[in-house]
Scaffold this motif. Structure first.
Motif, PDB file in Angstrom:
ATOM      1  N   ASN A  32       0.237   6.349  13.861  1.00  0.00           N
ATOM      2  CA  ASN A  32      -0.047   6.310  12.422  1.00  0.00           C
ATOM      3  C   ASN A  32      -1.139   7.289  11.998  1.00  0.00           C
ATOM      4  O   ASN A  32      -1.401   7.455  10.809  1.00  0.00           O
ATOM      5  N   ARG A  50       9.587   5.899   7.055  1.00  0.00           N
ATOM      6  CA  ARG A  50       8.962   5.702   5.764  1.00  0.00           C
ATOM      7  C   ARG A  50       7.800   6.669   5.542  1.00  0.00           C
ATOM      8  O   ARG A  50       7.572   7.148   4.433  1.00  0.00           O
ATOM      9  N   ARG A  63       9.498  -1.894   0.288  1.00  0.00           N
ATOM     10  CA  ARG A  63       8.292  -1.078   0.497  1.00  0.00           C
ATOM     11  C   ARG A  63       8.259   0.003  -0.569  1.00  0.00           C
ATOM     12  O   ARG A  63       8.620   1.146  -0.333  1.00  0.00           O
ATOM     13  N   PRO A  64       7.793  -0.375  -1.757  1.00  0.00           N
ATOM     14  CA  PRO A  64       7.784   0.578  -2.873  1.00  0.00           C
ATOM     15  C   PRO A  64       6.779   1.715  -2.657  1.00  0.00           C
ATOM     16  O   PRO A  64       5.900   1.609  -1.801  1.00  0.00           O
ATOM     17  N   ILE A  65       6.924   2.773  -3.449  1.00  0.00           N
ATOM     18  CA  ILE A  65       5.973   3.890  -3.372  1.00  0.00           C
ATOM     19  C   ILE A  65       5.333   4.125  -4.741  1.00  0.00           C
ATOM     20  O   ILE A  65       4.854   5.213  -5.043  1.00  0.00           O
ATOM     21  N   ASP A  66       5.361   3.058  -5.567  1.00  0.00           N
ATOM     22  CA  ASP A  66       4.839   3.197  -6.932  1.00  0.00           C
ATOM     23  C   ASP A  66       3.377   3.646  -6.972  1.00  0.00           C
ATOM     24  O   ASP A  66       2.981   4.438  -7.829  1.00  0.00           O
ATOM     25  N   LEU A  67       2.570   3.169  -6.021  1.00  0.00           N
ATOM     26  CA  LEU A  67       1.139   3.536  -6.043  1.00  0.00           C
ATOM     27  C   LEU A  67       0.959   5.024  -5.736  1.00  0.00           C
ATOM     28  O   LEU A  67       0.114   5.694  -6.331  1.00  0.00           O
ATOM     29  N   HIS A  68       1.786   5.539  -4.793  1.00  0.00           N
ATOM     30  CA  HIS A  68       1.731   6.972  -4.465  1.00  0.00           C
ATOM     31  C   HIS A  68       2.049   7.786  -5.741  1.00  0.00           C
ATOM     32  O   HIS A  68       1.340   8.722  -6.095  1.00  0.00           O
ATOM     33  N   SER A  99      -3.403   0.608  -0.187  1.00  0.00           N
ATOM     34  CA  SER A  99      -2.251   1.096   0.584  1.00  0.00           C
ATOM     35  C   SER A  99      -2.672   2.259   1.484  1.00  0.00           C
ATOM     36  O   SER A  99      -3.322   3.212   1.035  1.00  0.00           O
ATOM     37  N   VAL A 100      -2.281   2.166   2.748  1.00  0.00           N
ATOM     38  CA  VAL A 100      -2.618   3.214   3.712  1.00  0.00           C
ATOM     39  C   VAL A 100      -1.924   4.523   3.332  1.00  0.00           C
ATOM     40  O   VAL A 100      -2.562   5.577   3.199  1.00  0.00           O
ATOM     41  N   GLY A 101      -0.618   4.450   3.128  1.00  0.00           N
ATOM     42  CA  GLY A 101       0.156   5.660   2.821  1.00  0.00           C
ATOM     43  C   GLY A 101      -0.292   6.302   1.520  1.00  0.00           C
ATOM     44  O   GLY A 101      -0.413   7.527   1.426  1.00  0.00           O
ATOM     45  N   ASP A 150       0.384  -5.095  11.905  1.00  0.00           N
ATOM     46  CA  ASP A 150       1.168  -4.547  13.021  1.00  0.00           C
ATOM     47  C   ASP A 150       0.906  -5.275  14.338  1.00  0.00           C
ATOM     48  O   ASP A 150       1.710  -5.193  15.257  1.00  0.00           O
ATOM     49  N   ILE A 188       0.583  -8.948   4.250  1.00  0.00           N
ATOM     50  CA  ILE A 188       0.824  -7.551   3.881  1.00  0.00           C
ATOM     51  C   ILE A 188       2.290  -7.287   3.531  1.00  0.00           C
ATOM     52  O   ILE A 188       2.586  -6.668   2.513  1.00  0.00           O
ATOM     53  N   PHE A 189       3.191  -7.748   4.391  1.00  0.00           N
ATOM     54  CA  PHE A 189       4.621  -7.496   4.131  1.00  0.00           C
ATOM     55  C   PHE A 189       5.362  -8.813   3.942  1.00  0.00           C
ATOM     56  O   PHE A 189       5.025  -9.824   4.549  1.00  0.00           O
TER      57      PHE A 189
HETATM   58  C1  UD1 Z   1       1.044   1.770   7.089  1.00  0.00           C
HETATM   59  C2  UD1 Z   1       1.438   1.815   8.548  1.00  0.00           C
HETATM   60  C3  UD1 Z   1       2.136   0.533   8.962  1.00  0.00           C
HETATM   61  C4  UD1 Z   1       1.266  -0.663   8.612  1.00  0.00           C
HETATM   62  C5  UD1 Z   1       0.853  -0.624   7.139  1.00  0.00           C
HETATM   63  C6  UD1 Z   1      -0.130  -1.713   6.764  1.00  0.00           C
HETATM   64  C7  UD1 Z   1       1.831   4.173   8.925  1.00  0.00           C
HETATM   65  C8  UD1 Z   1       2.793   5.237   9.262  1.00  0.00           C
HETATM   66  N1  UD1 Z   1       2.321   2.954   8.748  1.00  0.00           N
HETATM   67  O1  UD1 Z   1       2.258   1.664   6.351  1.00  0.00           O
HETATM   68  O2  UD1 Z   1       2.353   0.574  10.363  1.00  0.00           O
HETATM   69  O3  UD1 Z   1       2.019  -1.845   8.828  1.00  0.00           O
HETATM   70  O4  UD1 Z   1       0.214   0.642   6.855  1.00  0.00           O
HETATM   71  O5  UD1 Z   1      -1.257  -1.645   7.566  1.00  0.00           O
HETATM   72  O6  UD1 Z   1       0.638   4.409   8.845  1.00  0.00           O
HETATM   73  N2  UD1 Z   1       2.756  -1.059  -1.441  1.00  0.00           N
HETATM   74  C9  UD1 Z   1       3.168  -1.068  -2.742  1.00  0.00           C
HETATM   75  N3  UD1 Z   1       3.294   0.124  -3.391  1.00  0.00           N
HETATM   76  C10 UD1 Z   1       3.028   1.314  -2.796  1.00  0.00           C
HETATM   77  C11 UD1 Z   1       2.598   1.315  -1.448  1.00  0.00           C
HETATM   78  C12 UD1 Z   1       2.458   0.106  -0.804  1.00  0.00           C
HETATM   79  O7  UD1 Z   1       3.450  -2.120  -3.320  1.00  0.00           O
HETATM   80  O8  UD1 Z   1       3.163   2.370  -3.444  1.00  0.00           O
HETATM   81  C13 UD1 Z   1       2.621  -2.346  -0.697  1.00  0.00           C
HETATM   82  C14 UD1 Z   1       3.641  -2.425   0.426  1.00  0.00           C
HETATM   83  O9  UD1 Z   1       4.895  -2.859  -0.027  1.00  0.00           O
HETATM   84  C15 UD1 Z   1       2.997  -3.399   1.370  1.00  0.00           C
HETATM   85  C16 UD1 Z   1       1.509  -3.090   1.209  1.00  0.00           C
HETATM   86  O10 UD1 Z   1       1.387  -2.394  -0.027  1.00  0.00           O
HETATM   87  O11 UD1 Z   1       3.264  -4.714   0.974  1.00  0.00           O
HETATM   88  C17 UD1 Z   1       0.921  -2.272   2.335  1.00  0.00           C
HETATM   89  O12 UD1 Z   1       1.575  -1.055   2.436  1.00  0.00           O
HETATM   90  P1  UD1 Z   1       0.874   0.285   2.937  1.00  0.00           P
HETATM   91  O13 UD1 Z   1      -0.550   0.033   3.263  1.00  0.00           O
HETATM   92  O14 UD1 Z   1       1.190   1.352   1.953  1.00  0.00           O
HETATM   93  O15 UD1 Z   1       1.657   0.552   4.278  1.00  0.00           O
HETATM   94  P2  UD1 Z   1       2.266   1.913   4.780  1.00  0.00           P
HETATM   95  O16 UD1 Z   1       1.361   3.033   4.455  1.00  0.00           O
HETATM   96  O17 UD1 Z   1       3.681   1.992   4.369  1.00  0.00           O
END
Ligand code: UD1
Length: 424
Positions: A30, A99, A128-133, A170-172, A313, A335-336
């Motif tokens: 990651n 993702r 797993r939405p990307i709305d925040l991004h 959100s990490v991503g 994780d 988280i999920f």
């Molecule tokens: C990263 C990790 C993954 C880990 C997760 C949480 C990588 C490649 N993957 O995933 O292994 O399980 O962090 O520690 O680093 N969310 C929204 N909108 C968004 C983005 C996120 O609603 O735009 C929600 C997701 O649905 C989820 C939560 O936020 O419920 C956490 O997601 P996020 O921290 O973004 O996880 P990833 O970056 O996808």
């Protein structure tokens, strides 16, 4: 990694056998993925050491090549030459494969002013939405048109730094914003940022390339935009989830294990869980030793949280470990939405688990018995290995493409520590 015929491969293990030996922890998947995205911003070659050999890393390398980068692997070192960046489009098959391909968006638009990609895959944990991004990038001036599952993005001129606040850390999204902001015009102040060690690793890389990122690892990250980044040499941090998985395997088999290269400071809320279960831990500079008791005790209440909380994780492998503990362990997944798929498979091995919504209750049993099981996702697959090594007789695990996304040479590492495990 060679091409594998994934559908017929099986991981077989015969238990119960105590783990006993040493394992060196691989580099963090990651961290590697966003770091590879970050290399797109460099004006010269970037060198990343300690990159694990995983199918997700291969996918990221293919994305870089599609965009026109030259990428070569020398063992665990990846060398990326992004100087000839030409493409601005990530094909759908690569977006669907993982993702985290979405973290390339911030870097591509920062470098080229435009990008075209589809919505990312990897939905096995629930929506797993990307709305925040997207909301953050829009605020930085990116025009995004969503049509037929495709994102058409462009920015007139440069992205512009601004004040941003995430409704969830959100990490991503944090990584995407950092990549978009590091060469933007002006300063970006990101509040409620994710604090995971992988975020700090990315900041360290960007700063070594000449970026001005401060506060990573805390909730507020300040990114002063610079004109350009140079290349640099960087070593990826060790994988804390892989470390937690091997600790869980040692614990569930009543064994002992020396982990080399593990960062115990990245496992703050994970290590106390092993102690609560009755394991003795010895932490040295870059080694971590675990000695499990004859029988584990249940753990009271594990709630997954953003870092520095207990990582989602690590929930699956640690839950698998508690299947054989004495007493009742309770897990709350925050988280999920759908992250208990491994529990259905663990039942086949004789575990006693009840799941209701976000809560899983594990009543420890005195024995598990080997059975054919299927990895439902990456960490769920790891959970089945943790339980399978401790189960009596042979466990046959399929769905190995999930495991190969995140664990380098899992069976060789475990065999080296005395496990009876092989791939067929
Ligand atoms: C990263 C990790 C993954 C880990 C997760 C949480 C990588 C490649 N993957 O995933 O292994 O399980 O962090 O520690 O680093 N969310 C929204 N909108 C968004 C983005 C996120 O609603 O735009 C929600 C997701 O649905 C989820 C939560 O936020 O419920 C956490 O997601 P996020 O921290 O973004 O996880 P990833 O970056 O996808």
């Amino acid at each position: 990694m060679g091409e594998r015929v994934l559908s017929v491969e099986k991981l077989k293990m015969e238990g119960p056998g105590k783990l006993s030996g040493e394992i060196t922890v691989q580099g963090a998947k990651n961290s590697t993925l966003p770091l590879l995205a970050a290399t797109l911003l460099c004006s010269s070659e970037a060198v990343l050491h300690n990159c694990p050999m995983l199918s997700d890393v291969d996918t990221a390398m293919r994305i870089l090549r599609t965009l026109g980068c030259r990428v070569r692997r020398e063992g665990h070192t990846l060398v990326v030459d992004p100087t000839q960046l030409t493409g601005d489009e990530i094909p759908e098959n690569l977006m669907r494969e993982m993702r985290s391909s979405i973290v390339f968006l911030g870097a591509i638009v920062s470098r080229l002013g435009k990008a075209r990609l589809s919505f990312p895959g990897g939905c096995e944990l629930g929506p797993r939405p990307i709305d925040l991004h997207l909301a953050a990038l829009r605020k930085m001036g990116l025009h995004i048109q969503e049509d037929h599952g495709c994102l058409e993005c462009y920015v007139p001129g440069r992205l512009t730094g601004c004040s941003l606040s995430l409704s969830f850390p959100s990490v991503g999204a944090t990584e995407n914003i950092m990549l978009a902001a590091v060469c933007a015009r002006g300063t970006t102040v990101l509040s409620n940022a994710a604090r995971e060690p992988e975020i700090s690793d990315l900041a360290e890389f960007l700063n070594a390339c000449g970026g001005k990122v401060s506060g990573a690892g805390g909730s507020v990250i300040v990114i002063e935009g610079v004109e350009s980044l140079s290349g640099c040499e960087h070593t990826v941090i060790p994988d804390r989830i892989v470390a937690a998985t091997y600790l869980a395997a040692a614990a569930s088999t009543g064994g002992q294990l020396l982990l080399r290269g593990a960062r115990s400071d990245h496992l703050q809320l994970v290590l106390p869980v092993f102690e609560e279960a009755g394991c003795a831990l010895k932490i040295d500079k870059d080694t971590l030793h675990i000695q499990a008791p004859q029988r584990l005790r249940a753990v009271k209440n594990i709630r997954t949280m953003p870092y520095p909380g207990f990582p989602t994780d690590a929930q699956a492998p640690v839950l698998a470990m508690t299947c054989l503990a004495e007493g009742t362990s309770v897990f709350v997944e925050n988280i999920f939405e759908s992250r208990y798929k491994h529990t259905g498979e663990l039942l086949r091995l004789g575990a006693n688990i009840k799941v209701e919504g976000r809560v899983a209750v594990v009543e420890g049993v005195s024995r598990l018995s080997g059975a054919p099981v299927q990895a439902p996702d990456l960490r769920g697959g790891a959970a089945l290995v943790v339980a399978g090594l401790a189960a009596e007789g042979i466990t046959e695990l399929t769905g190995l493409h999930h495991l190969d996304r995140g664990y380098e040479d899992l069976e060789a590492s475990l065999r080296g520590a005395g496990a009876c495990i092989w791939r067929e």
